[in-house]
Design a protein around this motif. Structure first.
Motif, PDB file in Angstrom:
ATOM      1  N   LYS A  61       0.805  -1.227   0.000  1.00  0.00           N
ATOM      2  CA  LYS A  61       0.000   0.000   0.000  1.00  0.00           C
ATOM      3  C   LYS A  61       0.837   1.277   0.000  1.00  0.00           C
ATOM      4  N   VAL A  62       2.150   1.147  -0.164  1.00  0.00           N
ATOM      5  CA  VAL A  62       3.044   2.305  -0.256  1.00  0.00           C
ATOM      6  C   VAL A  62       3.468   2.435  -1.715  1.00  0.00           C
ATOM      7  N   LEU A  63       3.748   3.665  -2.155  1.00  0.00           N
ATOM      8  CA  LEU A  63       4.108   3.909  -3.546  1.00  0.00           C
ATOM      9  C   LEU A  63       5.552   4.376  -3.675  1.00  0.00           C
ATOM     10  N   PRO A  64       6.131   4.243  -4.865  1.00  0.00           N
ATOM     11  CA  PRO A  64       7.459   4.808  -5.106  1.00  0.00           C
ATOM     12  C   PRO A  64       7.460   6.314  -4.836  1.00  0.00           C
ATOM     13  N   GLN A  65       8.605   6.829  -4.404  1.00  0.00           N
ATOM     14  CA  GLN A  65       8.802   8.243  -4.062  1.00  0.00           C
ATOM     15  C   GLN A  65       8.104   8.627  -2.755  1.00  0.00           C
ATOM     16  N   GLU A  66       7.687   7.645  -1.986  1.00  0.00           N
ATOM     17  CA  GLU A  66       7.052   7.960  -0.708  1.00  0.00           C
ATOM     18  C   GLU A  66       7.967   7.605   0.455  1.00  0.00           C
ATOM     19  N   GLU A  67       7.862   8.405   1.515  1.00  0.00           N
ATOM     20  CA  GLU A  67       8.510   8.082   2.779  1.00  0.00           C
ATOM     21  C   GLU A  67       7.411   7.652   3.741  1.00  0.00           C
ATOM     22  N   ALA A  68       7.618   6.511   4.390  1.00  0.00           N
ATOM     23  CA  ALA A  68       6.586   5.981   5.275  1.00  0.00           C
ATOM     24  C   ALA A  68       7.190   5.525   6.593  1.00  0.00           C
ATOM     25  N   GLU A  69       6.379   5.627   7.625  1.00  0.00           N
ATOM     26  CA  GLU A  69       6.736   5.030   8.911  1.00  0.00           C
ATOM     27  C   GLU A  69       6.137   3.630   8.919  1.00  0.00           C
ATOM     28  N   VAL A  70       6.987   2.632   9.112  1.00  0.00           N
ATOM     29  CA  VAL A  70       6.541   1.245   9.030  1.00  0.00           C
ATOM     30  C   VAL A  70       6.988   0.486  10.271  1.00  0.00           C
ATOM     31  N   TYR A  71       6.293  -0.619  10.548  1.00  0.00           N
ATOM     32  CA  TYR A  71       6.804  -1.512  11.587  1.00  0.00           C
ATOM     33  C   TYR A  71       7.165  -2.844  10.951  1.00  0.00           C
ATOM     34  N   ILE A  72       8.229  -3.418  11.442  1.00  0.00           N
ATOM     35  CA  ILE A  72       8.766  -4.650  10.872  1.00  0.00           C
ATOM     36  C   ILE A  72       7.956  -5.837  11.385  1.00  0.00           C
ATOM     37  N   SER A  73       7.339  -6.558  10.458  1.00  0.00           N
ATOM     38  CA  SER A  73       6.534  -7.722  10.825  1.00  0.00           C
ATOM     39  C   SER A  73       7.307  -9.027  10.675  1.00  0.00           C
ATOM     40  N   LYS A  74       8.337  -9.012   9.825  1.00  0.00           N
ATOM     41  CA  LYS A  74       9.160 -10.207   9.626  1.00  0.00           C
ATOM     42  C   LYS A  74      10.557  -9.763   9.216  1.00  0.00           C
ATOM     43  N   LYS A  75      11.564 -10.358   9.846  1.00  0.00           N
ATOM     44  CA  LYS A  75      12.936  -9.957   9.551  1.00  0.00           C
ATOM     45  C   LYS A  75      13.764 -11.170   9.159  1.00  0.00           C
ATOM     46  N   LYS A  76      14.416 -11.067   7.995  1.00  0.00           N
ATOM     47  CA  LYS A  76      15.321 -12.104   7.517  1.00  0.00           C
ATOM     48  C   LYS A  76      16.740 -11.539   7.485  1.00  0.00           C
ATOM     49  N   VAL A 100     -18.406 -12.257   7.313  1.00  0.00           N
ATOM     50  CA  VAL A 100     -17.967 -12.725   6.004  1.00  0.00           C
ATOM     51  C   VAL A 100     -17.229 -11.593   5.303  1.00  0.00           C
ATOM     52  N   GLY A 101     -16.133 -11.918   4.648  1.00  0.00           N
ATOM     53  CA  GLY A 101     -15.375 -10.874   3.960  1.00  0.00           C
ATOM     54  C   GLY A 101     -14.057 -11.390   3.430  1.00  0.00           C
ATOM     55  N   PHE A 102     -13.137 -10.446   3.192  1.00  0.00           N
ATOM     56  CA  PHE A 102     -11.797 -10.763   2.703  1.00  0.00           C
ATOM     57  C   PHE A 102     -10.804 -10.690   3.858  1.00  0.00           C
ATOM     58  N   HIS A 103      -9.716 -11.417   3.736  1.00  0.00           N
ATOM     59  CA  HIS A 103      -8.695 -11.390   4.780  1.00  0.00           C
ATOM     60  C   HIS A 103      -8.044 -10.013   4.847  1.00  0.00           C
ATOM     61  N   GLN A 104      -7.827  -9.568   6.082  1.00  0.00           N
ATOM     62  CA  GLN A 104      -7.142  -8.295   6.276  1.00  0.00           C
ATOM     63  C   GLN A 104      -5.674  -8.429   5.912  1.00  0.00           C
ATOM     64  N   LEU A 105      -5.123  -7.356   5.425  1.00  0.00           N
ATOM     65  CA  LEU A 105      -3.715  -7.312   5.076  1.00  0.00           C
ATOM     66  C   LEU A 105      -2.864  -7.532   6.325  1.00  0.00           C
ATOM     67  N   GLY A 106      -2.037  -8.570   6.308  1.00  0.00           N
ATOM     68  CA  GLY A 106      -1.140  -8.828   7.425  1.00  0.00           C
ATOM     69  C   GLY A 106      -1.795  -9.450   8.639  1.00  0.00           C
ATOM     70  N   ARG A 107      -3.105  -9.748   8.560  1.00  0.00           N
ATOM     71  CA  ARG A 107      -3.815 -10.335   9.709  1.00  0.00           C
ATOM     72  C   ARG A 107      -4.780 -11.394   9.188  1.00  0.00           C
ATOM     73  N   LYS A 108      -4.255 -12.569   8.900  1.00  0.00           N
ATOM     74  CA  LYS A 108      -5.026 -13.578   8.174  1.00  0.00           C
ATOM     75  C   LYS A 108      -6.211 -14.132   8.951  1.00  0.00           C
ATOM     76  N   PHE A 109      -6.266 -13.919  10.266  1.00  0.00           N
ATOM     77  CA  PHE A 109      -7.399 -14.421  11.036  1.00  0.00           C
ATOM     78  C   PHE A 109      -8.514 -13.381  11.178  1.00  0.00           C
TER      79      PHE A 109
END
Length: 481
Positions: free
Chosen positions: A45-60, A160-169
């Motif tokens: 949901k972020v676009l090129p040329q954007e600066e965003a505050e994000v939280y890390i959900s998975k780190k490799k 009933v609906g679609f799965h939330q982004l990043g929250r499959k339950f």
């Protein structure tokens, strides 16, 4: 639209929160940015040329996945999405991007895969890569939509609906979806009315026990619509009989909302073993088991487990392309339809060619395909059931093909199937793909073994999402005398 009941989880650990500048979009629907260390971070949901505050959900080791908390600097290309659920829904990826930019990035996904994975040079790609074909409709194009079930954490009612982004339950609960047809929206409204009083249980979805014990009844529901705005409703459940009292309510409510557009309710009773269904029984609860469909001048009967392209208008474009290529042979070609499913691609060219040989592993798809042959009065198509590589290896002992039409699953052909395909020595190959990565891998193998790419072209089969379809034409290189 109704509001989503849950809010994004904000991590308590401030070390997981970062400010990131994002550079580009990648196949998968995420934007790519970099930490100061140079490591990649991907966020939706972020676009090129954007600066965003994000939280890390998975780190490799060399990359991280993140969820956006807020956009600090917006791209000048960002637009307001038409759907109020866009930011949380896991369905659409690019409603915040103008359509012409969606096309640019999808073409870029294909080009980048060909260069990075296929190892084709920039000049070679420039020679054969054609401009993307835009969608004829950018909304209301899907003829099939699947919804999931869960229970509300507060009122315990079925949702009933679609799965939330990043929250499959957790689910996003739209009252309509702009990608599906309006008759499917009416069906969704009817379903919400049914679920207000339903006593049915939900399969493996208790918010209190995320590691559920694989119990419960309702799994998901699919709306399949056709060119006449008819609708078939397919309910996936555990392997239990649908309760009679509940069924009467479901039937009468759908009839009230859908009237003459309602053709049937099918139950898919899935016998469960741990996470995966092992056997599925098809039960007709009401009406008919198939829905008629028309794409271009072809007729189909699609069953509850059948596969057909979800975008009718763009499937017509594929048919037109295939017929143009088949008509280019001096003599009517013998066609191989590999991973043929219900025969859609082979049916498209059957009346223009000498014969079609289809190979498919799924027996249900072949059964459906044989019905489609009768519907279209086609007598020169023969189905073979079996593994693509093994069955083709047996067939080429006594058969020669001039044109191979292949539409493999996302995993692509793979080396084994590529090896056998090379043994056919077919003059031309038309490779339909929905995965640029596996396409590029397979094209590399074929191009290193006596085939050259004549053209490759993306089609926007799935507007507002990161998915794309592509058609690549290869030709066997003639031996020098």
């Amino acid at each position: 639209m109704s509001k989503t009941q849950t809010k994004p989880k904000i991590p308590k650990n401030p070390e997981n929160i970062h400010r990131v500048n994002f550079e580009k979009l990648v196949f998968g629907g995420k934007a790519l940015g970099r930490f100061e260390t140079g490591a990649c971070v991907f966020a939706p949901k972020v676009l090129p040329q954007e600066e965003a505050e994000v939280y890390i959900s998975k780190k490799k080791r060399d990359y991280a996945e993140a969820m956006p908390l807020r956009i600090l600097k917006k791209s000048p290309e960002r637009v307001e999405p038409l759907c109020s659920h866009f930011e949380k829904c896991g369905g659409c990826s690019f409603q915040n991007l103008p359509y012409e930019k969606q096309l640019y990035w999808k073409e870029e996904f294909l080009r980048e895969s060909l260069e990075r994975i296929g190892k084709f040079s920039v000049s070679t790609i420039k020679r054969f890569l054609k401009p993307i074909i835009p969608a004829r409709n950018t909304f209301r194009y899907r003829n099939k939509t699947e919804f999931s079930f869960t229970r509300g954490e507060e009122d315990r009612k079925i949702q009933v609906g679609f799965h939330q982004l990043g929250r499959k339950f957790d689910l996003v609960e739209p009252n309509f979806c702009l990608l599906q047809s309006e008759i499917a929206d009416k069906a969704l409204g009817a379903l919400r009315e049914i679920l207000q009083k339903s006593k049915l249980t939900i399969f493996s979805s208790s918010p209190q026990n995320r590691k559920a014990s694989w119990k419960g009844f309702l799994k998901n529901i699919t709306f399949r619509t056709n060119y006449q705005e008819k609708i078939l409703i397919i309910i996936s459940t555990s392997d239990e009989k649908f309760p009679e009292k509940e069924l009467e309510i479901w039937k009468s409510t759908f009839q009230k909302h859908l009237q003459g557009n309602f053709v049937g309710i099918i139950q898919l009773r899935e016998k469960q073993k741990k996470k995966n269904p092992t056997k599925t029984k098809v039960k007709i609860l009401y009406g008919q088991a198939v829905i008629p469909e028309k794409i271009a001048d072809l007729l189909f009967e699609v069953g509850p487990q059948g596969f057909l392209q979800v975008n009718r208008e763009m499937a017509t474009v594929i048919i037109e392309k295939l017929r143009q290529i088949a008509a280019g042979f001096e003599k009517k070609p013998k066609v191989l339809d590999l991973f043929c499913g219900n025969g859609f691609l082979g049916l498209a060219v059957a009346k223009e060619v000498s014969s079609v040989t289809g190979i498919e592993l799924n027996s249900n798809a072949i059964e459906e395909g044989r019905r489609n042959l009768i519907l279209n009065s086609i007598k020169n198509y023969t189905f073979y059931e079996g593994d693509a590589a093994k069955t083709l290896k047996d067939l080429i002992q006594d058969n020669k093909f001039d044109l191979a039409v292949i539409d493999p699953p996302r995993a692509g052909l793979g080396e084994k199937a590529c090896e056998v395909l090379l043994q056919t020595k077919t003059k031309k190959i038309i490779y339909i793909s929905c995965n640029p990565s596996t396409l590029a891998r397979d094209l590399k193998y074929l191009a290193e073994n006596s085939y050259q790419i004549i053209s490759s072209q993306a089609l926007d089969m799935f507007p507002q999402t990161y998915h794309l379809e592509s058609i690549t034409v290869l030709e066997k290189i003639a031996k020098k005398i």
